[in-house]
Each structure stands twice: as structure tokens, then as C-alpha cells.
Design a protein around this motif. Structure first.
Motif, PDB file in Angstrom:
ATOM      1  N   ALA A 122     -17.915  17.027  70.480  1.00 30.00           N
ATOM      2  CA  ALA A 122     -18.420  18.581  70.716  1.00 30.00           C
ATOM      3  C   ALA A 122     -18.761  19.274  69.332  1.00 30.00           C
ATOM      4  CB  ALA A 122     -17.507  19.278  71.443  1.00 30.00           C
ATOM      5  N   ALA A 123     -17.785  18.792  68.144  1.00 29.50           N
ATOM      6  CA  ALA A 123     -18.008  19.674  66.896  1.00 29.50           C
ATOM      7  C   ALA A 123     -19.339  18.928  66.097  1.00 29.50           C
ATOM      8  CB  ALA A 123     -16.954  19.205  66.232  1.00 29.50           C
ATOM      9  N   ALA A 124     -19.438  17.574  66.505  1.00 32.94           N
ATOM     10  CA  ALA A 124     -20.489  16.778  65.835  1.00 32.94           C
ATOM     11  C   ALA A 124     -21.767  17.409  66.580  1.00 32.94           C
ATOM     12  CB  ALA A 124     -20.241  15.489  66.009  1.00 32.94           C
ATOM     13  N   THR A 125     -21.857  17.554  68.073  1.00 31.52           N
ATOM     14  CA  THR A 125     -23.060  17.621  68.820  1.00 31.52           C
ATOM     15  C   THR A 125     -23.557  19.148  68.524  1.00 31.52           C
ATOM     16  OG1 THR A 125     -22.232  16.014  70.289  1.00 31.52           O
ATOM     17  CG2 THR A 125     -23.996  17.776  70.842  1.00 31.52           C
ATOM     18  N   THR A 126     -22.507  20.143  68.246  1.00 31.72           N
ATOM     19  CA  THR A 126     -23.001  21.415  68.085  1.00 31.72           C
ATOM     20  C   THR A 126     -22.936  21.950  66.803  1.00 31.72           C
ATOM     21  OG1 THR A 126     -20.666  22.090  68.268  1.00 31.72           O
ATOM     22  CG2 THR A 126     -21.755  22.228  70.456  1.00 31.72           C
ATOM     23  N   ARG A 127     -22.871  21.208  65.856  1.00 30.13           N
ATOM     24  CA  ARG A 127     -23.177  21.750  64.515  1.00 30.13           C
ATOM     25  C   ARG A 127     -24.507  21.777  64.284  1.00 30.13           C
ATOM     26  NH1 ARG A 127     -22.697  24.352  60.266  1.00 30.13           N
ATOM     27  NH2 ARG A 127     -20.581  24.044  60.676  1.00 30.13           N
ATOM     28  N   VAL A 166     -24.124  14.028  60.718  1.00 33.90           N
ATOM     29  CA  VAL A 166     -24.978  14.218  61.685  1.00 33.90           C
ATOM     30  C   VAL A 166     -26.376  14.911  61.300  1.00 33.90           C
ATOM     31  CG1 VAL A 166     -23.159  14.553  63.496  1.00 33.90           C
ATOM     32  CG2 VAL A 166     -23.849  16.451  62.155  1.00 33.90           C
ATOM     33  N   TRP A 167     -26.476  14.433  60.133  1.00 34.33           N
ATOM     34  CA  TRP A 167     -27.950  14.840  59.465  1.00 34.33           C
ATOM     35  C   TRP A 167     -28.827  13.568  60.311  1.00 34.33           C
ATOM     36  CZ3 TRP A 167     -30.112  16.877  54.505  1.00 34.33           C
ATOM     37  CH2 TRP A 167     -29.265  17.582  53.960  1.00 34.33           C
ATOM     38  N   GLU A 168     -30.231  14.165  60.605  1.00 34.71           N
ATOM     39  CA  GLU A 168     -31.143  13.387  61.238  1.00 34.71           C
ATOM     40  C   GLU A 168     -31.378  11.808  60.621  1.00 34.71           C
ATOM     41  OE1 GLU A 168     -34.519  15.499  62.178  1.00 34.71           O
ATOM     42  OE2 GLU A 168     -33.821  16.374  63.953  1.00 34.71           O
ATOM     43  N   HIS A 169     -31.090  11.947  59.257  1.00 34.75           N
ATOM     44  CA  HIS A 169     -31.431  10.750  58.540  1.00 34.75           C
ATOM     45  C   HIS A 169     -30.597   9.721  58.872  1.00 34.75           C
ATOM     46  CE1 HIS A 169     -29.115  12.419  54.935  1.00 34.75           C
ATOM     47  NE2 HIS A 169     -28.384  11.717  55.365  1.00 34.75           N
ATOM     48  N   ASN A 177     -34.149  11.967  68.934  1.00 36.28           N
ATOM     49  CA  ASN A 177     -33.257  13.504  68.897  1.00 36.28           C
ATOM     50  C   ASN A 177     -31.945  13.342  69.803  1.00 36.28           C
ATOM     51  OD1 ASN A 177     -34.775  13.094  71.217  1.00 36.28           O
ATOM     52  ND2 ASN A 177     -34.921  15.230  71.774  1.00 36.28           N
ATOM     53  N   ARG A 178     -31.509  12.184  70.017  1.00 33.43           N
ATOM     54  CA  ARG A 178     -30.677  11.984  71.043  1.00 33.43           C
ATOM     55  C   ARG A 178     -29.176  11.873  70.200  1.00 33.43           C
ATOM     56  NH1 ARG A 178     -33.961   8.256  72.441  1.00 33.43           N
ATOM     57  NH2 ARG A 178     -32.469   6.608  71.953  1.00 33.43           N
ATOM     58  N   ARG A 179     -28.692  13.054  69.553  1.00 31.57           N
ATOM     59  CA  ARG A 179     -27.517  13.089  68.808  1.00 31.57           C
ATOM     60  C   ARG A 179     -26.541  12.594  69.622  1.00 31.57           C
ATOM     61  NH1 ARG A 179     -25.546  18.098  65.281  1.00 31.57           N
ATOM     62  NH2 ARG A 179     -27.563  17.813  64.230  1.00 31.57           N
ATOM     63  N   PRO A 180     -26.248  13.049  70.725  1.00 37.23           N
ATOM     64  CA  PRO A 180     -24.952  12.600  71.392  1.00 37.23           C
ATOM     65  C   PRO A 180     -24.873  11.130  71.604  1.00 37.23           C
ATOM     66  CG  PRO A 180     -26.043  14.458  72.448  1.00 37.23           C
ATOM     67  CD  PRO A 180     -27.025  14.079  71.448  1.00 37.23           C
ATOM     68  N   ASP A 181     -26.074  10.524  71.780  1.00 35.51           N
ATOM     69  CA  ASP A 181     -26.132   8.782  72.037  1.00 35.51           C
ATOM     70  C   ASP A 181     -25.507   8.163  70.643  1.00 35.51           C
ATOM     71  OD1 ASP A 181     -27.181   9.365  74.294  1.00 35.51           O
ATOM     72  OD2 ASP A 181     -28.981   8.839  74.287  1.00 35.51           O
ATOM     73  N   TYR A 182     -26.079   8.757  69.628  1.00 39.72           N
ATOM     74  CA  TYR A 182     -25.639   8.290  68.274  1.00 39.72           C
ATOM     75  C   TYR A 182     -24.032   8.582  68.115  1.00 39.72           C
ATOM     76  CZ  TYR A 182     -24.481   8.902  63.301  1.00 39.72           C
ATOM     77  OH  TYR A 182     -24.001   9.246  61.950  1.00 39.72           O
TER      78      TYR A 182
END
Length: 203
Positions: A122-127, A166-169, A177-182
Motif C-alpha cells: 500500500a505504501a508503494a502503490t500510494t506513493r 516505484v519510479w516508472e523507469h 501503468n500497472r504499478r500494483p502488478d510490478y
């Protein structure tokens, strides 16, 4: 002495299928290298800092760094330290559950490993935007936090034992754009033996 890029402790394709080869090549060889190049360039104007470690440069929100280059050093020394840690706390054939003292600390703080994963995720997803999620060693155990950009917990005197970029790079080539999957896939790369080593060495 100028800072230099540490080699990856494994091959670029070692974290497949969770983190793809091209992302690792670009993330390590281009993005991390750019932080080092920009840090060395910024420090050219402050030769008295040439012998300082990353930890010394970052301490107390870069207090020893002249104001004219403080933002550049904050961003790029932070990026260098964060990424140097990031490569080490991942590995091939890793994942699973934590071991030893850090496992006990996680259970003590969060009740279970699954609850910890949920809160860390949650901390990683909501940053918002670019940044990091962290597991910090504290006087009484561990806590979760996150920072923007390339800010590092060391800047505030905190000791990180694990961090997730959790930078997009770090994920966009494979996960868009699927950060939670990553984040979900990343757990399969965590080198818990290294996290334990850092926890035991932590202040």
C-alpha cells in the motif's frame, strides 16, 4: 575520488520473468549511471567534499553540502545510494518469506508477514508520482515509510534495510501503468538473506 557504478551482482536477465532484461539494462546502466555522473559533476565545485561517503553527504538533509549544489547532491547522491541498495536486496531464485531477526521484527510490528506485505504494498502503490517504499529499522523493531523522488531515509537519520523503487523507469517497459502488478511480482525477487544482513548491521 569520484563515485562509480557498482556492477550488478547477477546477470541483467536473472530476475526474469518478474523484472525484464531490458528494464534492468536501462535502469542500471543508464538511470543509475546518470545519478553518479550528475553527482560527480555537482561535487566538482566542492573539492572539500571529495573524500566524503554517500552517507556523510546525505546526513541531516545534506547539511554539509553547500546550498548552491544541495538539491543536485540530494537528488543524485540519494539516487546512487538507493539504487546501490536496490540491486543488492534482489536476486535470482529469491522471494519467499523473511528469515531470522528481521522476520521476528516484521511479525512483531505487523502481526504476520502477509499483513506486512499488504501494508508495504500500500505504501508503494500510494506513493504519488516517483519515489520509494521502505522498511526501516527502528529502536524497537521496524516500520514502513515512503519517500518522494530519490530522497533516502538516511537524510533523516533513519536506517533502511529494504527499499522498493516505484519510479516508472523501474517497471514501465513490462508493466506500463500497472504499478500494483510490478509490486506483486517484485516480492519474488527479494533477497531476504541480504535484508537480514542489513537488519543485523543496522544502527
Amino acid at each position: 575520488m569520484a563515485f562509480s557504478l557498482p556492477p550488478l551482482p547477477y546477470a541483467h536477465n536473472a530476475l526474469e520473468p518478474h523484472i525484464d532484461t531490458m528494464t534492468m539494462e536501462i535502469h542500471h546502466g543508464k538511470h543509475h549511471q546518470a545519478y553518479i555522473t550528475n553527482l560527480n559533476k555537482a561535487l566538482e565545485s566542492a573539492p572539500d567534499l571529495a573524500s566524503k561517503s554517500l552517507e556523510e553527504l546525505l546526513a541531516n538533509n545534506c547539511a554539509i553540502v553547500p546550498e548552491a549544489i544541495r538539491t543536485a547532491v540530494r537528488n543524485n547522491a540519494g539516487g546512487h545510494w538507493n539504487h546501490s541498495m536496490f540491486w543488492q536486496i534482489m536476486g535470482p531464485g529469491a522471494g519467499g518469506t523473511p528469515v531470522g531477526s528481521v522476520a521476528q521484527a516484521i511479525t512483531g510490528a505487523f502481526g504476520s508477514f502477509d499483513t506486512f506485505k499488504e501494508k508495504f504494498g500500500a505504501a508503494a502503490t500510494t506513493r504519488f508520482g516517483s519515489g520509494w517504499a521502505w522498511l526501516i529499522k527502528t529502536a524497537s523493531g521496524v516500520e514502513i515509510t515512503s519517500t518522494p523522488n530519490q530522497d533516502c531515509p538516511l537524510m533523516e537519520g533513519k536506517f533502511p534495510v529494504m527499499g522498493l523503487d516505484v519510479w516508472e523507469h523501474a517497471y514501465y517497459l513490462k508493466y506500463q501503468n500497472r504499478r500494483p502488478d510490478y509490486i506483486g511480482a517484485w516480492w519474488n525477487t527479494v533477497n531476504w538473506a541480504e535484508v537480514e544482513k542489513r537488519f543485523k548491521a543496522g544502527k
